[in-house]
Design a protein around this motif. Structure first.
Motif, PDB file in Angstrom:
ATOM      1  N   VAL A 169      24.694 -71.741  22.450  1.00 28.42           N
ATOM      2  CA  VAL A 169      24.372 -70.956  23.637  1.00 28.42           C
ATOM      3  C   VAL A 169      23.061 -71.433  24.254  1.00 28.42           C
ATOM      4  N   THR A 170      23.135 -71.810  25.529  1.00 30.00           N
ATOM      5  CA  THR A 170      21.942 -72.165  26.298  1.00 30.00           C
ATOM      6  C   THR A 170      21.653 -71.037  27.283  1.00 30.00           C
ATOM      7  N   SER A 171      20.667 -71.215  28.117  1.00 27.79           N
ATOM      8  CA  SER A 171      20.316 -70.152  29.066  1.00 27.79           C
ATOM      9  C   SER A 171      21.427 -69.897  30.082  1.00 27.79           C
ATOM     10  N   GLU A 172      22.286 -70.912  30.313  1.00 26.16           N
ATOM     11  CA  GLU A 172      23.307 -70.773  31.356  1.00 26.16           C
ATOM     12  C   GLU A 172      24.743 -70.888  30.853  1.00 26.16           C
ATOM     13  N   HIS A 173      24.944 -71.488  29.669  1.00 28.33           N
ATOM     14  CA  HIS A 173      26.311 -71.754  29.226  1.00 28.33           C
ATOM     15  C   HIS A 173      26.510 -71.424  27.747  1.00 28.33           C
ATOM     16  N   ARG A 174      27.792 -71.252  27.393  1.00 26.34           N
ATOM     17  CA  ARG A 174      28.186 -71.105  25.989  1.00 26.34           C
ATOM     18  C   ARG A 174      29.178 -72.237  25.694  1.00 26.34           C
ATOM     19  N   HIS A 175      28.787 -73.163  24.848  1.00 22.25           N
ATOM     20  CA  HIS A 175      29.608 -74.330  24.535  1.00 22.25           C
ATOM     21  C   HIS A 175      30.261 -74.152  23.165  1.00 22.25           C
ATOM     22  N   LEU A 176      31.550 -74.466  23.086  1.00 17.71           N
ATOM     23  CA  LEU A 176      32.254 -74.388  21.811  1.00 17.71           C
ATOM     24  C   LEU A 176      32.188 -75.738  21.101  1.00 17.71           C
ATOM     25  N   ILE A 177      31.810 -75.737  19.829  1.00 14.67           N
ATOM     26  CA  ILE A 177      31.842 -76.935  19.001  1.00 14.67           C
ATOM     27  C   ILE A 177      32.598 -76.590  17.715  1.00 14.67           C
ATOM     28  N   ARG A 178      33.167 -77.615  17.069  1.00 14.61           N
ATOM     29  CA  ARG A 178      34.005 -77.354  15.896  1.00 14.61           C
ATOM     30  C   ARG A 178      33.231 -77.391  14.576  1.00 14.61           C
ATOM     31  N   THR A 179      31.961 -77.731  14.624  1.00 17.98           N
ATOM     32  CA  THR A 179      31.182 -77.843  13.397  1.00 17.98           C
ATOM     33  C   THR A 179      30.853 -76.462  12.838  1.00 17.98           C
ATOM     34  N   PRO A 180      31.205 -76.183  11.578  1.00 20.55           N
ATOM     35  CA  PRO A 180      30.855 -74.892  10.979  1.00 20.55           C
ATOM     36  C   PRO A 180      29.347 -74.692  10.930  1.00 20.55           C
ATOM     37  N   LEU A 181      28.946 -73.449  10.972  1.00 22.00           N
ATOM     38  CA  LEU A 181      27.525 -73.122  11.016  1.00 22.00           C
ATOM     39  C   LEU A 181      26.777 -73.689   9.807  1.00 22.00           C
ATOM     40  N   LYS A 182      27.392 -73.622   8.620  1.00 17.97           N
ATOM     41  CA  LYS A 182      26.692 -74.079   7.411  1.00 17.97           C
ATOM     42  C   LYS A 182      26.447 -75.588   7.435  1.00 17.97           C
ATOM     43  N   GLU A 183      27.361 -76.347   8.066  1.00 17.32           N
ATOM     44  CA  GLU A 183      27.148 -77.783   8.180  1.00 17.32           C
ATOM     45  C   GLU A 183      26.115 -78.086   9.265  1.00 17.32           C
ATOM     46  N   LEU A 184      26.161 -77.309  10.321  1.00 21.22           N
ATOM     47  CA  LEU A 184      25.206 -77.491  11.415  1.00 21.22           C
ATOM     48  C   LEU A 184      23.778 -77.283  10.911  1.00 21.22           C
ATOM     49  N   LEU A 185      23.600 -76.307  10.052  1.00 18.97           N
ATOM     50  CA  LEU A 185      22.272 -75.984   9.543  1.00 18.97           C
ATOM     51  C   LEU A 185      21.646 -77.168   8.818  1.00 18.97           C
ATOM     52  N   LEU A 186      22.479 -77.996   8.170  1.00 15.69           N
ATOM     53  CA  LEU A 186      21.972 -79.156   7.432  1.00 15.69           C
ATOM     54  C   LEU A 186      21.332 -80.191   8.343  1.00 15.69           C
ATOM     55  N   ARG A 187      21.742 -80.228   9.616  1.00 10.32           N
ATOM     56  CA  ARG A 187      21.245 -81.249  10.529  1.00 10.32           C
ATOM     57  C   ARG A 187      20.291 -80.717  11.592  1.00 10.32           C
ATOM     58  N   LEU A 188      19.881 -79.471  11.460  1.00 18.44           N
ATOM     59  CA  LEU A 188      18.917 -78.917  12.401  1.00 18.44           C
ATOM     60  C   LEU A 188      17.513 -78.987  11.806  1.00 18.44           C
ATOM     61  N   ASP A 189      16.525 -79.134  12.660  1.00 21.82           N
ATOM     62  CA  ASP A 189      15.131 -79.171  12.240  1.00 21.82           C
ATOM     63  C   ASP A 189      14.723 -77.781  11.773  1.00 21.82           C
ATOM     64  N   GLY A 190      14.394 -77.659  10.502  1.00 21.64           N
ATOM     65  CA  GLY A 190      14.052 -76.367   9.934  1.00 21.64           C
ATOM     66  C   GLY A 190      12.783 -75.753  10.485  1.00 21.64           C
ATOM     67  N   GLU A 191      11.965 -76.547  11.155  1.00 26.38           N
ATOM     68  CA  GLU A 191      10.763 -76.015  11.777  1.00 26.38           C
ATOM     69  C   GLU A 191      11.031 -75.470  13.174  1.00 26.38           C
ATOM     70  N   ARG A 192      12.238 -75.731  13.673  1.00 21.55           N
ATOM     71  CA  ARG A 192      12.576 -75.280  15.028  1.00 21.55           C
ATOM     72  C   ARG A 192      13.691 -74.247  15.044  1.00 21.55           C
ATOM     73  N   PHE A 193      14.553 -74.262  14.026  1.00 20.68           N
ATOM     74  CA  PHE A 193      15.692 -73.348  13.977  1.00 20.68           C
ATOM     75  C   PHE A 193      15.722 -72.623  12.632  1.00 20.68           C
ATOM     76  N   ALA A 194      16.199 -71.386  12.661  1.00 15.63           N
ATOM     77  CA  ALA A 194      16.308 -70.612  11.432  1.00 15.63           C
ATOM     78  C   ALA A 194      17.618 -69.834  11.426  1.00 15.63           C
ATOM     79  N   GLN A 195      18.255 -69.777  10.271  1.00 13.68           N
ATOM     80  CA  GLN A 195      19.405 -68.900  10.126  1.00 13.68           C
ATOM     81  C   GLN A 195      18.886 -67.489   9.909  1.00 13.68           C
TER      82      GLN A 195
END
Length: 242
Positions: A169-195
């Motif tokens: 989700v961005t300020s203007e759109h909601r984009h669908l992606i097929r990557t599960p949340l738990k896999e996505l978390l592995l590739r996000l910067d932990g200093e910028r994103f938090a579950q």
């Protein structure tokens, strides 16, 4: 003349990889570019390419299953996530490329293919390097029919799991992606994103305030967006000092 198949449900990404392979390895002939796992398996069986560059997450049959069923072809996985690296090499993959693939990394892959294989030591080294050095995601590829759009990770306010997909989700759109949340978390910067919930990952920069209701439940209010995100008890400690 060596031949190859490229399977990815994003046609623009397939075309870009084909162009680079042709530039770096002029002798290689691209014989097919299927967009789902079922067609990829059928094309491999029909055309018998020497190599198959497979995305892992594809409609129909995923790339890992295609590799298992098409044992005669030498497989290179090309994916945005490193979570399946061990499974990939167990399926006898020759190499495993993380998107976005740099020219240097692609050239090393081509050299490996031309050397006719990867030793067990090479495979272990690649897996270790992926686990140690996989760079955080900088952009997302989202597709609408035959159009592929790049969304900067800087623009994402939060990710939310749905029944079958994940919404970015961005300020203007909601984009669908097929990557599960738990896999996505592995590739996000932990200093910028938090579950903050089983089904929610939020950008710290997008948080306006955290409010607690009469029952002690925490809710995140965002800057410039009307979504209100739940914080489960398991993650409440993230905002203990706020």
């Amino acid at each position: 003349m060596p031949t190859a198949l490229i399977a990815d449900d994003e046609p623009n990404l397939s075309a870009e990889l084909a162009s680079r392979l042709t530039r770096f390895w002029p002798e290689l002939q691209i014989v097919a570019m299927p967009r789902d796992g079922v067609d990829a398996l059928a094309q491999i069986n029909e055309r018998r390419p020497d190599f198959a560059f497979l995305d892992i997450r594809m409609p129909g049959i995923d790339g890992l299953k295609v590799a298992q069923l098409a044992s005669e072809v030498r497989v290179v996985f090309v994916t945005a996530y490193d979570a399946h690296a061990v499974e990939a090499f167990e399926a006898s993959a020759v190499d495993y490329l993380l998107k976005p693939v740099t020219d240097e990394r692609l050239l090393r892959c081509i050299a490996r293919l031309q050397r006719q294989g990867m030793s067990a030591t090479d495979a272990g080294t690649v897996v270790s390097a992926l686990q140690r050095e996989a760079a955080p995601i900088r952009w997302l590829t989202v597709g609408i029919k035959d159009t592929t759009k790049l969304v900067s990770i800087d623009d994402v306010l939060f990710f939310q799991a749905t029944d079958k997909y994940t919404e970015a989700v961005t300020s203007e759109h909601r984009h669908l992606i097929r990557t599960p949340l738990k896999e996505l978390l592995l590739r996000l910067d932990g200093e910028r994103f938090a579950q903050v919930h089983r089904g929610v990952i939020v950008s710290y920069a997008a948080i306006d305030r955290i409010e607690r209701d009469l029952l002690g439940r925490m809710r995140i209010h965002l800057i410039g967006h009307d979504a209100v995100l739940p914080v489960s008890r398991a993650y409440a400690g993230l905002f203990k000092q706020m």
